[in-house]
Design a protein around this motif. Structure first.
Motif, PDB file in Angstrom:
ATOM      1  N   CYS A  21       0.861  -1.180   0.000  1.00 20.71           N
ATOM      2  CA  CYS A  21       0.000   0.000   0.000  1.00 20.71           C
ATOM      3  C   CYS A  21       0.894   1.225   0.000  1.00 20.71           C
ATOM      4  O   CYS A  21       1.905   1.258   0.682  1.00 20.71           O
ATOM      5  N   SER A  22       0.504   2.238  -0.750  1.00 18.13           N
ATOM      6  CA  SER A  22       1.231   3.489  -0.718  1.00 18.13           C
ATOM      7  C   SER A  22       0.275   4.627  -0.984  1.00 18.13           C
ATOM      8  O   SER A  22      -0.611   4.518  -1.823  1.00 18.13           O
ATOM      9  N   ARG A  23       0.486   5.736  -0.285  1.00 19.34           N
ATOM     10  CA  ARG A  23      -0.368   6.888  -0.553  1.00 19.34           C
ATOM     11  C   ARG A  23      -0.059   7.469  -1.918  1.00 19.34           C
ATOM     12  O   ARG A  23      -0.771   8.312  -2.416  1.00 19.34           O
ATOM     13  N   HIS A  24       1.055   7.038  -2.542  1.00 20.33           N
ATOM     14  CA  HIS A  24       1.431   7.636  -3.823  1.00 20.33           C
ATOM     15  C   HIS A  24       0.815   6.971  -5.026  1.00 20.33           C
ATOM     16  O   HIS A  24       0.751   7.568  -6.080  1.00 20.33           O
ATOM     17  N   PHE A  25       0.458   5.714  -4.959  1.00 20.95           N
ATOM     18  CA  PHE A  25       0.001   5.137  -6.217  1.00 20.95           C
ATOM     19  C   PHE A  25      -1.469   4.831  -6.331  1.00 20.95           C
ATOM     20  O   PHE A  25      -2.058   5.045  -7.360  1.00 20.95           O
ATOM     21  N   THR A  26      -2.092   4.321  -5.326  1.00 24.64           N
ATOM     22  CA  THR A  26      -3.487   3.952  -5.497  1.00 24.64           C
ATOM     23  C   THR A  26      -4.041   3.547  -4.150  1.00 24.64           C
ATOM     24  O   THR A  26      -3.297   3.225  -3.231  1.00 24.64           O
ATOM     25  N   SER A  27      -5.331   3.557  -4.044  1.00 27.20           N
ATOM     26  CA  SER A  27      -5.912   3.056  -2.806  1.00 27.20           C
ATOM     27  C   SER A  27      -6.096   1.545  -2.858  1.00 27.20           C
ATOM     28  O   SER A  27      -6.432   0.925  -1.871  1.00 27.20           O
ATOM     29  N   ILE A  28      -5.890   0.959  -4.034  1.00 24.31           N
ATOM     30  CA  ILE A  28      -6.033  -0.492  -4.174  1.00 24.31           C
ATOM     31  C   ILE A  28      -4.704  -1.157  -3.837  1.00 24.31           C
ATOM     32  O   ILE A  28      -3.703  -0.902  -4.486  1.00 24.31           O
ATOM     33  N   PRO A  29      -4.668  -2.003  -2.818  1.00 22.19           N
ATOM     34  CA  PRO A  29      -3.395  -2.665  -2.488  1.00 22.19           C
ATOM     35  C   PRO A  29      -3.014  -3.708  -3.539  1.00 22.19           C
ATOM     36  O   PRO A  29      -3.871  -4.236  -4.246  1.00 22.19           O
ATOM     37  N   LEU A  30      -1.729  -3.969  -3.628  1.00 15.93           N
ATOM     38  CA  LEU A  30      -1.222  -5.012  -4.509  1.00 15.93           C
ATOM     39  C   LEU A  30      -0.494  -6.040  -3.650  1.00 15.93           C
ATOM     40  O   LEU A  30      -0.291  -5.848  -2.457  1.00 15.93           O
ATOM     41  N   SER A  31      -0.110  -7.144  -4.293  1.00 14.61           N
ATOM     42  CA  SER A  31       0.648  -8.164  -3.579  1.00 14.61           C
ATOM     43  C   SER A  31       1.771  -8.650  -4.490  1.00 14.61           C
ATOM     44  O   SER A  31       1.828  -8.285  -5.673  1.00 14.61           O
ATOM     45  N   LEU A  32       2.643  -9.460  -3.934  1.00  9.04           N
ATOM     46  CA  LEU A  32       3.719 -10.066  -4.716  1.00  9.04           C
ATOM     47  C   LEU A  32       3.443 -11.561  -4.824  1.00  9.04           C
ATOM     48  O   LEU A  32       2.938 -12.184  -3.890  1.00  9.04           O
ATOM     49  N   SER A  33       3.786 -12.128  -5.991  1.00 13.53           N
ATOM     50  CA  SER A  33       3.697 -13.569  -6.175  1.00 13.53           C
ATOM     51  C   SER A  33       4.969 -14.044  -6.845  1.00 13.53           C
ATOM     52  O   SER A  33       5.652 -13.279  -7.537  1.00 13.53           O
ATOM     53  N   ARG A  34       5.284 -15.312  -6.653  1.00 12.40           N
ATOM     54  CA  ARG A  34       6.502 -15.861  -7.228  1.00 12.40           C
ATOM     55  C   ARG A  34       6.240 -17.289  -7.646  1.00 12.40           C
ATOM     56  O   ARG A  34       5.529 -18.040  -6.960  1.00 12.40           O
ATOM     57  N   PHE A  35       6.757 -17.665  -8.798  1.00 11.13           N
ATOM     58  CA  PHE A  35       6.903 -19.081  -9.101  1.00 11.13           C
ATOM     59  C   PHE A  35       8.362 -19.308  -9.439  1.00 11.13           C
ATOM     60  O   PHE A  35       8.865 -18.820 -10.443  1.00 11.13           O
ATOM     61  N   PRO A 102       7.120  -0.001 -11.640  1.00 11.26           N
ATOM     62  CA  PRO A 102       7.126  -1.114 -10.692  1.00 11.26           C
ATOM     63  C   PRO A 102       8.103  -0.895  -9.531  1.00 11.26           C
ATOM     64  O   PRO A 102       7.848  -1.347  -8.410  1.00 11.26           O
ATOM     65  N   ILE A 103       9.192  -0.186  -9.785  1.00 10.03           N
ATOM     66  CA  ILE A 103      10.143   0.088  -8.696  1.00 10.03           C
ATOM     67  C   ILE A 103       9.460   0.919  -7.624  1.00 10.03           C
ATOM     68  O   ILE A 103       9.563   0.652  -6.430  1.00 10.03           O
ATOM     69  N   HIS A 104       8.726   1.928  -8.102  1.00 11.57           N
ATOM     70  CA  HIS A 104       8.015   2.785  -7.159  1.00 11.57           C
ATOM     71  C   HIS A 104       7.000   1.960  -6.357  1.00 11.57           C
ATOM     72  O   HIS A 104       6.913   2.072  -5.143  1.00 11.57           O
ATOM     73  N   ASP A 108       7.837   1.743  -2.401  1.00  8.43           N
ATOM     74  CA  ASP A 108       7.082   2.791  -1.743  1.00  8.43           C
ATOM     75  C   ASP A 108       6.040   2.242  -0.785  1.00  8.43           C
ATOM     76  O   ASP A 108       5.321   3.001  -0.148  1.00  8.43           O
ATOM     77  N   SER A 109       5.950   0.941  -0.678  1.00  8.10           N
ATOM     78  CA  SER A 109       4.921   0.365   0.178  1.00  8.10           C
ATOM     79  C   SER A 109       5.125   0.801   1.621  1.00  8.10           C
ATOM     80  O   SER A 109       6.255   0.807   2.119  1.00  8.10           O
ATOM     81  N   SER A 110       4.040   1.148   2.263  1.00  9.78           N
ATOM     82  CA  SER A 110       4.160   1.585   3.652  1.00  9.78           C
ATOM     83  C   SER A 110       4.569   0.417   4.552  1.00  9.78           C
ATOM     84  O   SER A 110       5.151   0.602   5.606  1.00  9.78           O
ATOM     85  N   TYR A 111       4.250  -0.820   4.119  1.00 11.81           N
ATOM     86  CA  TYR A 111       4.794  -2.004   4.781  1.00 11.81           C
ATOM     87  C   TYR A 111       5.976  -2.462   3.939  1.00 11.81           C
ATOM     88  O   TYR A 111       5.807  -2.769   2.760  1.00 11.81           O
ATOM     89  N   PRO A 112       7.201  -2.461   4.471  1.00 13.60           N
ATOM     90  CA  PRO A 112       8.363  -2.731   3.614  1.00 13.60           C
ATOM     91  C   PRO A 112       8.357  -4.150   3.045  1.00 13.60           C
ATOM     92  O   PRO A 112       8.234  -5.119   3.793  1.00 13.60           O
TER      93      PRO A 112
END
Ligand SMILES: [Zn+2]
Ligand SMILES: [Zn+2]
Ligand SMILES: [Zn+2]
Length: 224
Positions: A21-35, A102-104, A108-112
């Motif tokens: 989550c970041s106040r800079h990009f959107t109110s919609i949170p994103l997540s990370l996934s990996r395969f 994507p770097i941002h 920029d996530s408020s949770y590192p």
């Protein structure tokens, strides 16, 4: 004498999906996934999409690096900024995210969740407009726990947090997960069902009904 260490409680709460989550990009949170060695930005929720499993990958983050050790690749990748132009479904509604770096998003996530290691190298661009030119890529160290990554069922391609059941998926192989219903059906039945699905798909309207698939990144499309 010191206290014996207490074993992990069987009733320990299940891990949460980590949200960016970041106040800079959107109110919609994103997540990370990996395969394995491929990393993706994903939507940790369905956000009211008509088919919750069709559009959960926002973008790929890297080209997999097979020269790194398994241990290093577990939480490091080379962020290739051109990967965001690769998208599963060209008709998806997530195009607005391609405007955000994507770097941002990652840093920029408020949770590192990630940090730059400071290493930079060049890789070929995946953007067809670049005609294979070399671009700068940044090594990223993922600092969040593996348990926070959003998982997809390898067998039926359901994503976590799709339905009312919020239970996390269990491991079923090398970075492979399965949902509770595939787990209940067992490996043999789930594999047969998956093979049938693959048989049927070429004859169905794949372009319209294609589902995001972490495990089949060759099916990512370029929309640029
Ligand atoms: Zn920012
Ligand atoms: Zn499943
Ligand atoms: Zn382009």
């Amino acid at each position: 004498m010191s206290e014996p260490s207490t074993p992990t409680s069987p009733s320990a709460p299940q891990a949460e999906i980590t949200q960016l989550c970041s106040r800079h990009f959107t109110s919609i949170p994103l997540s990370l996934s990996r395969f394995q060695r491929r990393w993706f930005l994903t939507f940790p929720r369905t956000y009211g999409l008509p088919d919750p499993d069709s559009q959960r990958i926002v973008c790929a983050l890297n080209s997999p690096d097979y020269s790194a050790s398994d241990e290093h690749a577990r939480n490091h990748f080379w962020l290739n900024p051109s990967c965001r132009s690769q998208r599963w479904n060209p008709s998806d509604s997530t195009t607005k995210y391609s405007a955000v770096s994507p770097i941002h998003l990652l840093l920029d996530s408020s949770y590192p969740v990630a940090r730059l290691t400071g290493r930079i190298r060049s890789e070929p661009s995946n953007d067809p407009h670049d005609e294979g030119k070399q671009i700068a890529c940044y090594e990223v160290e993922v600092v969040m726990l593996d348990d926070g990554l959003l998982r997809q069922c390898y067998y039926c391609l359901t994503w976590e947090a799709s339905g009312k059941a919020n239970s996390r998926f269990s491991p079923s192989g090398n970075d492979i997960y399965w949902c509770s219903s595939c787990e209940a059906a067992g490996w043999v039945n789930s594999t047969i069902r998956k093979l049938r699905l693959q048989d049927i798909l070429p004859w169905s309207n794949v372009d319209e009904n294609a589902k995001d698939n972490l495990y089949s990144p060759t099916r990512l499309m370029t929309t640029a």
